[in-house]
Design an enzyme around this catalytic site. Structure first.
Site, mmCIF file in Angstrom:
data_model
loop_
_atom_site.group_PDB
_atom_site.id
_atom_site.type_symbol
_atom_site.label_atom_id
_atom_site.label_comp_id
_atom_site.label_asym_id
_atom_site.label_seq_id
_atom_site.Cartn_x
_atom_site.Cartn_y
_atom_site.Cartn_z
ATOM 1 N N GLU A 41 0.824 -1.218 0.000
ATOM 2 C CA GLU A 41 0.000 0.000 0.000
ATOM 3 C C GLU A 41 0.850 1.258 0.000
ATOM 4 O O GLU A 41 0.434 2.294 -0.492
ATOM 5 C CB GLU A 41 -0.925 0.023 1.229
ATOM 6 C CG GLU A 41 -2.233 -0.663 1.002
ATOM 7 C CD GLU A 41 -3.315 -0.277 2.005
ATOM 8 O OE1 GLU A 41 -3.006 0.303 3.070
ATOM 9 O OE2 GLU A 41 -4.490 -0.559 1.722
ATOM 10 N N LYS A 51 -13.545 0.106 -2.553
ATOM 11 C CA LYS A 51 -14.393 0.393 -1.386
ATOM 12 C C LYS A 51 -15.682 1.082 -1.837
ATOM 13 O O LYS A 51 -16.775 0.754 -1.389
ATOM 14 C CB LYS A 51 -13.656 1.328 -0.418
ATOM 15 C CG LYS A 51 -12.780 0.637 0.598
ATOM 16 C CD LYS A 51 -12.280 1.661 1.600
ATOM 17 C CE LYS A 51 -11.834 1.051 2.892
ATOM 18 N NZ LYS A 51 -11.327 1.989 3.871
ATOM 19 N N HIS A 97 9.955 -26.250 1.407
ATOM 20 C CA HIS A 97 9.454 -27.449 0.759
ATOM 21 C C HIS A 97 8.291 -27.148 -0.172
ATOM 22 O O HIS A 97 7.551 -28.042 -0.561
ATOM 23 C CB HIS A 97 9.077 -28.476 1.823
ATOM 24 C CG HIS A 97 10.247 -28.779 2.704
ATOM 25 N ND1 HIS A 97 11.225 -29.673 2.351
ATOM 26 C CD2 HIS A 97 10.640 -28.229 3.884
ATOM 27 C CE1 HIS A 97 12.158 -29.695 3.299
ATOM 28 N NE2 HIS A 97 11.822 -28.819 4.235
HETATM 29 O O1 LIG Z 1 -8.908 1.672 9.931
HETATM 30 P P1 LIG Z 1 -9.879 1.715 8.819
HETATM 31 O O2 LIG Z 1 -10.277 3.123 8.490
HETATM 32 O O3 LIG Z 1 -11.074 0.853 9.076
HETATM 33 O O4 LIG Z 1 -9.154 1.175 7.548
HETATM 34 C C1 LIG Z 1 -8.735 -0.157 7.413
HETATM 35 C C2 LIG Z 1 -7.985 -0.325 6.124
HETATM 36 O O5 LIG Z 1 -8.868 0.152 5.104
HETATM 37 C C3 LIG Z 1 -8.395 0.426 3.820
HETATM 38 O O6 LIG Z 1 -8.596 -0.644 2.973
HETATM 39 C C4 LIG Z 1 -7.028 1.012 3.717
HETATM 40 O O7 LIG Z 1 -6.501 0.848 2.456
HETATM 41 C C5 LIG Z 1 -6.083 0.420 4.726
HETATM 42 O O8 LIG Z 1 -4.882 1.158 4.723
HETATM 43 C C6 LIG Z 1 -6.695 0.466 6.095
HETATM 44 O O9 LIG Z 1 -5.757 -0.047 7.020
#
Ligand SMILES: O=P(O)(O)OC[C@H]1O[C@H](O)[C@H](O)[C@@H](O)[C@@H]1O
Length: 431
Positions: free
Chosen positions: A271, A403, A292
């Protein structure tokens, strides 16, 4: 941590980096270090993560977890940076408290875990920096409902770690839940050494001060030359090797307890550095097991890989019992620890003998102090590599795309990204 980059030199490996190239790269390391120091001094977004060892107050975390400190099962609900740091720490260290991590929404897997929990002896640690991540909030609603169904008041058994505002923060206020704040300027994947990574560790009885002391000792090694700083030596060597064709970085700890380090590292590296068509692909491996399965490829496949070994110099041990089978007699004179050490040295040598670059990252032992140093060192290596690549290490815009598409599919808003799901090209071959 100590780093040995000898097997990444061009005299040993191809791709490899010459000593002269490293000397030249060191001038860029000095500039990058100056940038990192400035970012830390000004508490800039992302760079602030490297200040955590001196900013985090372990007593604040210990006080916040007091109401749930008796938990026999600590269920952490979070994903990515809000889960992997905590899992890395608790999976590495022994505890009588069981640490469970719900970082996926596979219904069968969630049910498998919840079916085994004794809720009156459990607690919930819900972690989300944004407070909006669908997987985390959905799992939290499921877990909290499971507590209620078992007749346990979840509000008495929950601690929240989230940002200064957002839905999770509102929920904590509404139910008067103990809560901790994700430090400002610290992206999730760099937050292991804050409340995000340390609440579960605190409930499991681990020494938070030692974690931070180990990290602080590693912070003290940050300096303008890669030849004086193990973290920068690792970051600069991986960057140089990537530029010479080692686009894959297989992280291979030689300890079961450190297996999650490779998982945490994969998020950190992918990331942070995977942008602008740049970045090295992290791969997870485990010694000796993957000798292995994957080693054949690493030693004889395409020359596009760096193998990073993480090895504790001192570990537990267990004698191998004698046997009257003659061919196995040599094992009876040995121990499992000696065997594991020999497997590591043999694998390292086998890659070098085949001219395959590898780097050794050593810690003294698996304890809080060394783990704090290891996590901090790898984070600093990543920040340094990000400076050398010239990418924005601390953002992850590509992740946001999926997302939004997911949210749109669930009716959580109108997003252009959701339309792309229906536009999928199909070429189905059906039975
Ligand atoms: O801590 P949050 O806001 O729930 O985010 C959780 C995760 O979500 C996303 O997918 C980001 O890319 C991550 O970098 C992050 O750690």
């Amino acid at each position: 941590m100590n780093v040995d980059i000898g097997n990444a030199l061009a005299t040993v490996a191809s791709p490899g980096v010459s000593r002269d190239s490293l000397e030249r790269l060191d001038e860029q390391v000095a500039d990058a270090h100056a940038r990192i120091e400035r970012g830390m001094a000004n508490a800039e977004h992302g760079y602030e993560a490297l200040n955590l060892p001196e900013r985090v107050d372990p007593d604040e975390i210990l006080t916040a977890v007091e109401p749930i400190a008796d938990a026999e099962t600590m269920i952490t609900v979070g994903i990515g940076g809000s889960s992997l740091g905590a899992a890395t720490i608790t999976n590495a260290l022994d505890s009588d408290t069981e640490a469970v991590f719900l970082d996926n929404v596979d219904p069968e897997w969630v049910s498998y875990h919840l079916d085994r929990v004794s809720f009156e002896n459990a607690a919930i640690n819900v972690v989300s920096r944004s407070g909006t991540t669908a997987e985390t909030l959905a799992n939290f609603l499921v877990v909290r409902d499971a507590f209620e169904s078992a007749g346990v008041d979840w509000t008495e058994r929950t601690i929240v770690t989230t940002g200064e505002s957002g839905p999770l923060c509102d929920l904590a206020d509404r139910h008067d839940l103990p809560s901790l704040t994700v430090p400002d300027g610290v992206p999730g994947r760099f937050s292991a050494l804050s409340a995000v990574g340390m609440v579960a560790a605190a409930v499991c009885g681990h020494d938070l001060e030692a974690l931070l002391e180990g990290a602080a000792a590693e912070a003290d090694t940050l300096s303008e030359s890669l030849f004086d700083c193990p973290a920068y030596a690792y970051g600069a060597t991986t960057y140089a090797l990537d530029g010479r064709g080692a686009g894959v970085n297989a992280m291979m700890p030689y300890a079961e307890s450190l297996e999650t380090v490779a998982e945490w590292f994969a998020q950190l590296w992918a990331e942070s550095l995977g942008k602008d068509d740049l970045g090295q692909t992290p791969v997870r491996a485990l010694g000796a097991t993957d000798q292995h399965s994957q080693l054949q490829l690493y030693r004889a496949g395409p020359r596009d890989k760096l193998v990073t070994f993480v090895t504790p110099r001192n570990g537990g041990d267990r004698p191998i019992p004698d046997t009257d089978v003659e061919e196995l007699a040599y094992l009876g004179d040995s121990t499992l620890g000696t065997l594991l050490e020999a497997e590591f040295e043999a694998t390292e040598a086998s890659l070098a003998a085949a001219g395959r670059p590898n780097v050794r990252v050593e810690i003294d032992r698996v304890d809080e102090y060394e783990l704090g140093g290891l996590l901090y060192g790898l984070e600093a290596a990543c920040v340094l590599a990000g400076e050398l690549y010239g990418v924005n290490t601390f953002e992850q815009p590509a992740v946001e795309w999926a997302k939004k598409a997911t949210r749109g599919l669930l009716g959580g808003g109108e997003f252009a990204e959701t339309a792309a799901v229906a536009e999928k090209t199909e070429l189905r071959i059906e039975r």
